[in-house]
Design an enzyme around this catalytic site. Structure first.
Site, PDB file in Angstrom:
ATOM      1  N   LEU A 149       0.826  -1.218   0.000  1.00  0.00           N
ATOM      2  CA  LEU A 149       0.000   0.000   0.000  1.00  0.00           C
ATOM      3  C   LEU A 149       0.855   1.259   0.000  1.00  0.00           C
ATOM      4  O   LEU A 149       0.424   2.310  -0.464  1.00  0.00           O
ATOM      5  CB  LEU A 149      -0.909   0.013   1.234  1.00  0.00           C
ATOM      6  N   GLY A 152       7.620   3.322   3.821  1.00  0.00           N
ATOM      7  CA  GLY A 152       8.092   4.286   4.806  1.00  0.00           C
ATOM      8  C   GLY A 152       9.586   4.190   4.990  1.00  0.00           C
ATOM      9  O   GLY A 152      10.277   3.504   4.228  1.00  0.00           O
ATOM     10  N   GLY A 153      10.082   4.860   6.010  1.00  0.00           N
ATOM     11  CA  GLY A 153      11.515   4.902   6.247  1.00  0.00           C
ATOM     12  C   GLY A 153      12.111   3.560   6.637  1.00  0.00           C
ATOM     13  O   GLY A 153      13.260   3.271   6.301  1.00  0.00           O
ATOM     14  N   GLY A 155      10.327   0.436   6.231  1.00  0.00           N
ATOM     15  CA  GLY A 155       9.705  -0.722   5.601  1.00  0.00           C
ATOM     16  C   GLY A 155       8.451  -0.350   4.834  1.00  0.00           C
ATOM     17  O   GLY A 155       8.191   0.824   4.558  1.00  0.00           O
ATOM     18  N   CYS A 156       7.659  -1.378   4.490  1.00  0.00           N
ATOM     19  CA  CYS A 156       6.470  -1.198   3.669  1.00  0.00           C
ATOM     20  C   CYS A 156       5.191  -1.447   4.465  1.00  0.00           C
ATOM     21  O   CYS A 156       5.214  -2.065   5.530  1.00  0.00           O
ATOM     22  CB  CYS A 156       6.508  -2.164   2.483  1.00  0.00           C
ATOM     23  N   LYS A 171       1.988  -2.786   8.764  1.00  0.00           N
ATOM     24  CA  LYS A 171       3.280  -2.122   8.555  1.00  0.00           C
ATOM     25  C   LYS A 171       4.400  -3.091   8.954  1.00  0.00           C
ATOM     26  O   LYS A 171       4.411  -3.617  10.071  1.00  0.00           O
ATOM     27  CB  LYS A 171       3.387  -0.846   9.382  1.00  0.00           C
ATOM     28  N   ASP A 268       5.890  14.445  12.838  1.00  0.00           N
ATOM     29  CA  ASP A 268       6.063  14.027  11.450  1.00  0.00           C
ATOM     30  C   ASP A 268       4.766  14.244  10.667  1.00  0.00           C
ATOM     31  O   ASP A 268       4.336  13.393   9.895  1.00  0.00           O
ATOM     32  CB  ASP A 268       6.494  12.561  11.381  1.00  0.00           C
TER      33      ASP A 268
END
Length: 440
Positions: A149, A152-153, A155-156, A171, A268
Site C-alpha cells: 500500500l 516508509g523509512g 519498511g512497507c 506495517k 512528522d
C-alpha cells in the site's frame, strides 16, 4: 469517630423500670412509723425476705444491663461498618472510572478482535493483542509486492485479509537498529492509549526475529499525498472535500495537543501520514517519531522529520513545540490549496519549498486565484479562499509565537465546511457563477 461514639454512650443514663407487683400479693395500707399498734415480726424472717427481694432485683438489673449493652454494641458495630463502607466507596468508584476511561480510549482490543473468528491472538503486549505472525504472512501472500500500500523509512505497508469481514493494513518494520525498534515501541505504546475518529486505530502487533509488524484499520483511499500528487492529481478531491480533510486533520491534532495528558507532539505531520477512508474521512497515522510534550528527552532529541514540513526553529535550533506541528499543518493546507508538493526541484542541485514560493502571492488577492490548484480553480467562494489562505499564512510564520494554536485553526475552518461533511457551512442550492461569492 469511634471513641466519640463510645464517650457519648457512657454519658447516657438508663432509667430502671419498676418491677411489677404479683397479683397474689396482699394489699398493704400505709403504716404509720410511730404507731404503737404495729404487730411484732420475727427479725429473722423479715431480713430473709429483704435479702431475697434484693437478689431478685439485682438479677433483673443485670439482665437489663446485658440487653442494653448488646443493643449498644450492635449500634456501634453498624456505625463502624457504615463508616468503613463510605471510606472505601470513593476508591472503588475511582477504579471503575479508570477502567471505563481505559475502555473508551481503546486500551482493550481483545473483545473487538474476538468478533473475527479467523484472527489468532497468541499473546498480549501490555494492552495490545499480538497477532500470530504466520497468519499475517499467509494473508499478505508472503508479503507479495502486489499487496504493498505504501513505503516508509523502515519498511512497507501491506494489505492483509484477516477475516471475511476485516481487511487491515500491516506495517512491516526492519528493526535491526535501535532507532527502528524505538519507533516501533513508541508507536505501539502511544496508539494503544489513543482512540479518536481522526487518528488511526491500532488493532494489534506481531514479530518475527528482527522484524516487527503493526496492524491497523485499512484506509481504502490511501494517503492524502497519493490523492494529491499521484496519478489522479487530486481529481477526486473537490474544494469542500479538501476543506473537510483539513478540518479532520486539525481535529486529530487538537486531540493530541489539547486533550492528551501529557500533550503529544506528532513531529512528522505530512500529507503521506494523513490517511483517507472510503468516505474520505482523514486520520493521522505514523506515530513512530511522536513525543510527549514536557518530556526531558525532547531537549536532546535527534532531528527527525521530512524536509519541507520542518518548522524553522526545529530545523535550525532543534526547538520542538506543538507549534512545530502547526507549521507542518500549514504546509499541508498549502498542498490542499495549491496542489503542489512541499518541496520541488528547480535544478539538479536546487530546490524550492512551497512556503517560499507561495508566500508573496498568498497575501495578494489579485494573484491568489491564479495559483490555486487547477482542479478546484473557480469552484469556491472567493471569501472562503481568502480565509483559508490567511490561515495557512499564519500557520507557516517563521516565528513560532506568531502561529495560532491548532484549536484556533480548527474554529476557523469549521464555518468553511458543509454541515453534511462535519462543519457548520450551509451550502446554498442556487447556482452561483464560478468564483463569485453568494454574499457579495
Amino acid at each position: 469517630m469511634l471513641l466519640h461514639i463510645l464517650h457519648h454512650v457512657d454519658a447516657i443514663s438508663y432509667p430502671l423500670t419498676p418491677f411489677p407487683v404479683p397479683a397474689s400479693s396482699p394489699q398493704f395500707s400505709p403504716i404509720d412509723p410511730f404507731s404503737t399498734d404495729m404487730p411484732a415480726f420475727s427479725p429473722g424472717i423479715q431480713s430473709g425476705e429483704d435479702e431475697h427481694n434484693q437478689k431478685d432485683s439485682h438479677k433483673k438489673v443485670f439482665i437489663v444491663i446485658i440487653v442494653a449493652s448488646s443493643a449498644l454494641g450492635v449500634v456501634i458495630l453498624s456505625l463502624l461498618c457504615f463508616w468503613i463502607y463510605h471510606s472505601m466507596c470513593p476508591s472503588k468508584s475511582n477504579r471503575k472510572n479508570v477502567q471505563s476511561s481505559d475502555a473508551e480510549k481503546g486500551l482493550t482490543l481483545v473483545p473487538f478482535l474476538s468478533k473475527f473468528s479467523s484472527i489468532k491472538i497468541v499473546d498480549m503486549k501490555g494492552s495490545v493483542p499480538i497477532v500470530d505472525y504466520k497468519q499475517i504472512e499467509k494473508t499478505t501472500n508472503n508479503f507479495h509486492e502486489s499487496n504493498i500500500l505504501g513505503e516508509g523509512g523502515f519498511g512497507c505497508v501491506y494489505k492483509a485479509h484477516l477475516d471475511h469481514n476485516l481487511d487491515v493494513a500491516v506495517k512491516k518494520l526492519q528493526c535491526e537498529t535501535q532507532n527502528a525498534q524505538r519507533e516501533f515501541e513508541n508507536e505501539v505504546n502511544l496508539l494503544s492509549k489513543i482512540q479518536h475518529p481522526n487518528i488511526i486505530s491500532l488493532l494489534g502487533c506481531s514479530s518475527d526475529g528482527d522484524t516487527r509488524f503493526i496492524v491497523y484499520e485499512l484506509m481504502h483511499n490511501g494517503s492524502l499525498e497519493t490523492q494529491l500528487h499521484g496519478p489522479s492529481h487530486g481529481s477526486a478531491l473537490t474544494w469542500h472535500m479538501r476543506m473537510k480533510i483539513a478540518l479532520d486533520t486539525a481535529r486529530g491534532l487538537e486531540y493530541l495537543h489539547e486533550h492528551c495528558h501529557p500533550a503529544v507532539i506528532h513531529r512528522d505531520m505530512k500529507s503521506s501520514n494523513i490517511l483517507l477512508d472510503s468516505n474520505f474521512n482523514a486520520k493521522l497515522s505514523d506515530f513512530g517519531l511522536a513525543i510527549t510534550d514536557g518530556s526531558q528527552s525532547k531537549k536532546n532529541i535527534k532531528l527527525s522529520g521530512t524536509l519541507g514540513y520542518l518548522a524553522p526553529e526545529y530545523l535550525l535550533d532543534g526547538k520542538l513545540t506543538d507549534k512545530s506541528d502547526v507549521y507542518a499543518f500549514g504546509v499541508v493546507l498549502l498542498e490542499l490549496l495549491l496542489g503542489r508538493k512541499p518541496v520541488e526541484k528547480l535544478a539538479p542541485a536546487q530546490c524550492q519549498s512551497i512556503v517560499t514560493w507561495a508566500m508573496p502571492q498568498l497575501t495578494d488577492r489579485s494573484k491568489l486565484p491564479s495559483i490555486v490548484d487547477p482542479v478546484i480553480k473557480n469552484t469556491m467562494d472567493l471569501k472562503h479562499l481568502y480565509q483559508v489562505a490567511a490561515v495557512a499564512v499564519l500557520c507557516v510564520q517563521p516565528e513560532p509565537s506568531y502561529r495560532p494554536l491548532i484549536t484556533d485553526v480548527l474554529h476557523s475552518l469549521i464555518p468553511l465546511v458543509p454541515i453534511e461533511l462535519g462543519g457548520a457551512l450551509r451550502v446554498s442550492r442556487s447556482a452561483d457563477p464560478p468564483g463569485k461569492s453568494p454574499h457579495s
